[in-house]
Structures are given as C-alpha cells and as structure tokens.
Design a protein around this motif. Sequence first.
Motif, PDB file in Angstrom:
ATOM      1  N   GLU A   4       0.839  -1.192   0.000  1.00  0.00           N
ATOM      2  CA  GLU A   4       0.000   0.000   0.000  1.00  0.00           C
ATOM      3  C   GLU A   4       0.876   1.244   0.000  1.00  0.00           C
ATOM      4  O   GLU A   4       2.019   1.197   0.425  1.00  0.00           O
ATOM      5  CB  GLU A   4      -0.906   0.026   1.231  1.00  0.00           C
ATOM      6  N   ARG A   5       0.302   2.355  -0.464  1.00  0.00           N
ATOM      7  CA  ARG A   5       1.031   3.616  -0.439  1.00  0.00           C
ATOM      8  C   ARG A   5       0.295   4.622   0.434  1.00  0.00           C
ATOM      9  O   ARG A   5      -0.890   4.896   0.234  1.00  0.00           O
ATOM     10  CB  ARG A   5       1.210   4.184  -1.840  1.00  0.00           C
ATOM     11  N   LEU A   6       1.049   5.163   1.385  1.00  0.00           N
ATOM     12  CA  LEU A   6       0.556   6.246   2.228  1.00  0.00           C
ATOM     13  C   LEU A   6       1.191   7.537   1.750  1.00  0.00           C
ATOM     14  O   LEU A   6       2.416   7.655   1.693  1.00  0.00           O
ATOM     15  CB  LEU A   6       0.940   5.992   3.694  1.00  0.00           C
ATOM     16  N   VAL A   7       0.365   8.512   1.400  1.00  0.00           N
ATOM     17  CA  VAL A   7       0.844   9.829   0.982  1.00  0.00           C
ATOM     18  C   VAL A   7       0.530  10.833   2.082  1.00  0.00           C
ATOM     19  O   VAL A   7      -0.597  10.865   2.602  1.00  0.00           O
ATOM     20  CB  VAL A   7       0.210  10.267  -0.357  1.00  0.00           C
ATOM     21  N   ILE A   8       1.525  11.636   2.431  1.00  0.00           N
ATOM     22  CA  ILE A   8       1.368  12.633   3.493  1.00  0.00           C
ATOM     23  C   ILE A   8       1.660  14.008   2.913  1.00  0.00           C
ATOM     24  O   ILE A   8       2.702  14.221   2.280  1.00  0.00           O
ATOM     25  CB  ILE A   8       2.320  12.344   4.667  1.00  0.00           C
ATOM     26  N   VAL A   9       0.745  14.935   3.141  1.00  0.00           N
ATOM     27  CA  VAL A   9       0.919  16.315   2.686  1.00  0.00           C
ATOM     28  C   VAL A   9       1.288  17.155   3.898  1.00  0.00           C
ATOM     29  O   VAL A   9       0.442  17.456   4.742  1.00  0.00           O
ATOM     30  CB  VAL A   9      -0.363  16.860   2.024  1.00  0.00           C
ATOM     31  N   GLU A  30       5.364  -3.647   3.169  1.00  0.00           N
ATOM     32  CA  GLU A  30       3.915  -3.596   3.365  1.00  0.00           C
ATOM     33  C   GLU A  30       3.336  -2.217   3.087  1.00  0.00           C
ATOM     34  O   GLU A  30       2.213  -2.092   2.590  1.00  0.00           O
ATOM     35  CB  GLU A  30       3.551  -3.980   4.802  1.00  0.00           C
ATOM     36  N   LEU A  31       4.117  -1.175   3.428  1.00  0.00           N
ATOM     37  CA  LEU A  31       3.604   0.187   3.321  1.00  0.00           C
ATOM     38  C   LEU A  31       4.687   1.110   2.798  1.00  0.00           C
ATOM     39  O   LEU A  31       5.714   1.331   3.441  1.00  0.00           O
ATOM     40  CB  LEU A  31       3.121   0.677   4.690  1.00  0.00           C
ATOM     41  N   GLU A  32       4.452   1.654   1.619  1.00  0.00           N
ATOM     42  CA  GLU A  32       5.318   2.703   1.079  1.00  0.00           C
ATOM     43  C   GLU A  32       4.813   4.045   1.610  1.00  0.00           C
ATOM     44  O   GLU A  32       3.616   4.306   1.622  1.00  0.00           O
ATOM     45  CB  GLU A  32       5.273   2.706  -0.451  1.00  0.00           C
ATOM     46  N   ILE A  33       5.741   4.868   2.078  1.00  0.00           N
ATOM     47  CA  ILE A  33       5.366   6.178   2.612  1.00  0.00           C
ATOM     48  C   ILE A  33       6.025   7.265   1.781  1.00  0.00           C
ATOM     49  O   ILE A  33       7.249   7.292   1.633  1.00  0.00           O
ATOM     50  CB  ILE A  33       5.775   6.337   4.090  1.00  0.00           C
ATOM     51  N   TYR A 109      -2.483   7.303  -4.194  1.00  0.00           N
ATOM     52  CA  TYR A 109      -2.407   6.878  -2.804  1.00  0.00           C
ATOM     53  C   TYR A 109      -3.496   5.863  -2.484  1.00  0.00           C
ATOM     54  O   TYR A 109      -4.573   5.853  -3.090  1.00  0.00           O
ATOM     55  CB  TYR A 109      -2.522   8.078  -1.849  1.00  0.00           C
ATOM     56  N   ASP A 110      -3.198   4.996  -1.523  1.00  0.00           N
ATOM     57  CA  ASP A 110      -4.218   4.145  -0.909  1.00  0.00           C
ATOM     58  C   ASP A 110      -4.764   4.818   0.344  1.00  0.00           C
ATOM     59  O   ASP A 110      -5.949   4.706   0.660  1.00  0.00           O
ATOM     60  CB  ASP A 110      -3.622   2.781  -0.564  1.00  0.00           C
ATOM     61  N   LYS A 111      -3.864   5.528   1.035  1.00  0.00           N
ATOM     62  CA  LYS A 111      -4.242   6.272   2.232  1.00  0.00           C
ATOM     63  C   LYS A 111      -3.579   7.631   2.172  1.00  0.00           C
ATOM     64  O   LYS A 111      -2.427   7.746   1.754  1.00  0.00           O
ATOM     65  CB  LYS A 111      -3.815   5.509   3.494  1.00  0.00           C
ATOM     66  N   LEU A 112      -4.314   8.643   2.612  1.00  0.00           N
ATOM     67  CA  LEU A 112      -3.824  10.018   2.530  1.00  0.00           C
ATOM     68  C   LEU A 112      -3.897  10.673   3.897  1.00  0.00           C
ATOM     69  O   LEU A 112      -4.894  10.523   4.615  1.00  0.00           O
ATOM     70  CB  LEU A 112      -4.665  10.820   1.534  1.00  0.00           C
ATOM     71  N   VAL A 113      -2.842  11.412   4.260  1.00  0.00           N
ATOM     72  CA  VAL A 113      -2.829  12.216   5.479  1.00  0.00           C
ATOM     73  C   VAL A 113      -2.627  13.680   5.081  1.00  0.00           C
ATOM     74  O   VAL A 113      -1.646  14.008   4.394  1.00  0.00           O
ATOM     75  CB  VAL A 113      -1.711  11.780   6.443  1.00  0.00           C
ATOM     76  N   ASN A 320      -3.403   4.234  13.285  1.00  0.00           N
ATOM     77  CA  ASN A 320      -4.572   3.761  12.547  1.00  0.00           C
ATOM     78  C   ASN A 320      -4.247   3.364  11.107  1.00  0.00           C
ATOM     79  O   ASN A 320      -4.738   2.351  10.620  1.00  0.00           O
ATOM     80  CB  ASN A 320      -5.664   4.832  12.572  1.00  0.00           C
ATOM     81  N   VAL A 321      -3.408   4.133  10.434  1.00  0.00           N
ATOM     82  CA  VAL A 321      -3.068   3.763   9.060  1.00  0.00           C
ATOM     83  C   VAL A 321      -2.100   2.596   9.028  1.00  0.00           C
ATOM     84  O   VAL A 321      -1.997   1.881   8.022  1.00  0.00           O
ATOM     85  CB  VAL A 321      -2.491   4.963   8.268  1.00  0.00           C
ATOM     86  N   GLY A 322      -1.403   2.359  10.164  1.00  0.00           N
ATOM     87  CA  GLY A 322      -0.454   1.255  10.219  1.00  0.00           C
ATOM     88  C   GLY A 322      -1.040  -0.045  10.725  1.00  0.00           C
ATOM     89  O   GLY A 322      -0.319  -1.014  10.946  1.00  0.00           O
ATOM     90  N   GLY A 323      -2.354  -0.055  10.937  1.00  0.00           N
ATOM     91  CA  GLY A 323      -3.003  -1.285  11.359  1.00  0.00           C
ATOM     92  C   GLY A 323      -3.276  -1.381  12.837  1.00  0.00           C
ATOM     93  O   GLY A 323      -3.824  -2.384  13.307  1.00  0.00           O
TER      94      GLY A 323
END
Length: 458
Positions: A4-9, A30-33, A109-113, A320-323
């Motif tokens: 999964e990809r987590l994108v942070i702005v 597991e998680l690309e940031i 992104y799969d998840k966005l912050v 939460n985004v990390g499980g």
Amino acid sequence: MATERLVIVGGDAAGMSAASQARRLKGPEELEIVAFERGHFSSFSACGIPYWVGGDVPERDRLIARTPEEHRERSIGLRMRTEVTEIDVAGSRVRSRDLESGEVAWTGYDKLVIATGARPVRPPLPGIDAPGVHGVQNLDDGQQLLDTLAGTEGRRAVVVGAGYIGVEMAEAMLKRGFEVTVLNRGEQPMITLDPDMGRLVHTAMDNMGITTVNEAEVTKVLTGEDGRVRAVATEDREYPADVVILGMGVRPETTLAEAAGLPLGAYGGLLTDLAMRVRGHDNIWSGGDCVEVLDLVSGRERHVPLGTHANKHGQIIGSNVGGGYGTFPGIVGTAVSKVCELEIARTGLREKDAAEVGLQYVTATIESTSRAGYYPDTAPMTVKILAERRTGRLLGTQIVGREGAGKRVDIAAVALTAGMTVEQMTALDLGYAPPFSPVWDPVLVAARKAVAAVRKAG
C-alpha cells in the motif's frame, strides 16, 4: 500481498509523527510512505522560533527534531521543496510541483494524510508585504527575520498583535536591544485571557519597557523612499518602525482540502472523527493545525493550533493507518507562555466562552505566591477560576505570575479533563514543601474561594 502507499501532505509535526508511527508498525514491503514538504525543513519546532530569534536558543538546528535524511534512512520518502497543488479525491491521487525544477507530477495513494498546518493572519493592508515586515510561522521566516535584524541600523520594532506569538516576539525584540511597541486591537493583551487577567499582563509588559497600545486597529504599513517599512499606522497615529513583526494569529491552511470538497468547520479547519479520519472519507486522515477538535468543556469544535496536539494527532493517525488503533477524545484548551519573567497560562473557558455556550458561572480570583512566604525568592501570582453556578464543575483557570506560576495550570487541566468540581479539587493531594509552594497551593486556594462563590450563588 500488494504494497500500500501512504501519501502525506506536510512534513512537520503531525505529518512526520504519522509517518514515523506508521513505519514502526509496518515495514517498507507492506507500506510505502511518500511525504511532501514545500519548505526547507522537516520536523521542526515552530514554538521555539521566538527563543531562537531572542538568542535563548543559539542555533537554528536545535529546533529540528529529525532531518529529511534521518526520515529517509527509516524508509520514509520525504520530498522536500515539493508543494502539493491539488488533491483528487475521486482518483485517489495528489498533484505536486517541485519548487526548484518546476516539474509537475501525479502520485496515487491508498491512504492520505493531510497535515498542511496553519497560515499566519496577514490582512491585505497597504504596505503589508514591504521589506522589513515579517511573519514567524516556520524556520524560513525566522531566518529571514534574523537576516533583517542583522542588516537593520535602527532599533525600533513594532509587533502587531498581542497573543502568544506577539508577546513572545516582543520579548525576543527586547532581548535584541530594540525599542518595542506592541499594537493590540483588543481591550487587553492576551485575548485568550479574560480582560481582568490581561490587564495584569499589560501592566507587567509596561514595567518591562514594552509599550503596549490597546484598541489599536492597524490601517496600513508606511514605507520610505527605499521601499522599506518606516512606520505602522493606526486610525489615529503613526508608530515609527525599523522592523515589523506580525503576531496576529493563524488560520487553518485548508485551501487544498476545501478545493477537494472535504468537510470544514466553523473556523475553516478540517473535521475528523475520533480516529482523526476526515469525516465521510475512509482513506483520508488529517491532524495538526489544519483541523478542528472537540472542546471537552464547551462541547463544541475549536481550532487550537499547538504542537502538543499535532504530535498526538500524528501518533494516532500513524497507528490507525499502520493497522493499530488510537483515538483523540478532545482538548480542554491548555496553553502556557511567557514574556520575560512573566508566566501566562490558561485552560478551559473564559467568561466569554462560558456565556456563549449558555453556561452560568461564578468566578474567584486570588493572589498568592509560588513558594512559602518566608522562603527566599518567592514570587507573586494571580489565579482566576470559573466554576459552573449550580454544580460547581470547574470550567476554566487562568494564571499570571512569575517563576513557578505557569505550569501550575496543569493541575486545572487534569481536573477539567476528569470533570471535577471545585470542591473535589480542594481535596487534591498535591506535593508540598516550602521551596515549591505554600501549604495551600495557589490553585487550591482559588478552588476554595470558588466553592464559597458556588454556595453563595445557591
């Protein structure tokens, strides 16, 4: 299992705390940031800027908790000097622009912050963008101000605004040897206090040599033939200035969020649930100075931009985004500051706040000391308490005093969070020794007086 990809702005407190916590829970497989930060610095303490400018903190880098290189070593893809210009919610992607090369790219992104922070209030006044006029929101701002001070022969500083940033920057300018004038549009400095407590701050600032002008509405910034600032004008006079510092507060930086159709509150901040997930969007989270949070005392959402909250938000989002799992229940509005030797603290509601939400209240104000009266170097302090008229529930506390006063507000912050009454507070088993407090701590003395006021009010 696909990565999964987590994108942070945003690459400061909330954003990078979220990234770090998520990385603790999930590895790169597991998680690309991927994080985007438009400035030159990551994970820095904006709260420390006045103390760096004033010389208490000798080096800028001491305000940096973790550099971009340190983040990257932990497999967090932090892209500096890269500004996100659009959030495409439907397409689950963001558009960014490299501020050095101008290159534009889309990142899915799969998840966005969203951790875009806050922007300083900068009203569209004539001359507001003239050389010599400075805001102090980030380390770039602080460095620009120091560069200006180094090249300024005159020693007159005007600070516009008398909130936390304003009084802290007034102290910094005083330490730099400037003649300081603070222009405050309110009745008294520190609008986060009731006017009677703000008056104590005003008197103390005057005694320090800081000229504070209340009910002064700035109309324009005047410039000289060289284009640089020379004075600040109000409706009735001009105040000469070689440097001007804006301390007029901040607003949530939610331009991107608003354009993307995300929900905003009355203060313009993003609205989230207890898990810091943006309401109505399962894969978008937000935290820090760009969100509104629940005030546990008033029951309403508020915008309270503090680094303490931002770091907590980031930890919860990252969990939460990390499980994992985490929630942010709300705040009671605790803040503490200083100007020279004067400490200023508050938590909970002011009289104005209580009235606005329909709470009837009583107040109690006492004068006490930081230590036993006979102990050397004891210092005075004033404590004000608000309590609900019928129940005696603590509603708020304000403290103004010298050394040892400010952090006493934490007693009231805990009592507020626990929903205690002022009568219950009087039984708190606080630490005592003459070097630290009188036999009755000043906060408890104020609570006792508030108990009497509640009983008198029936």
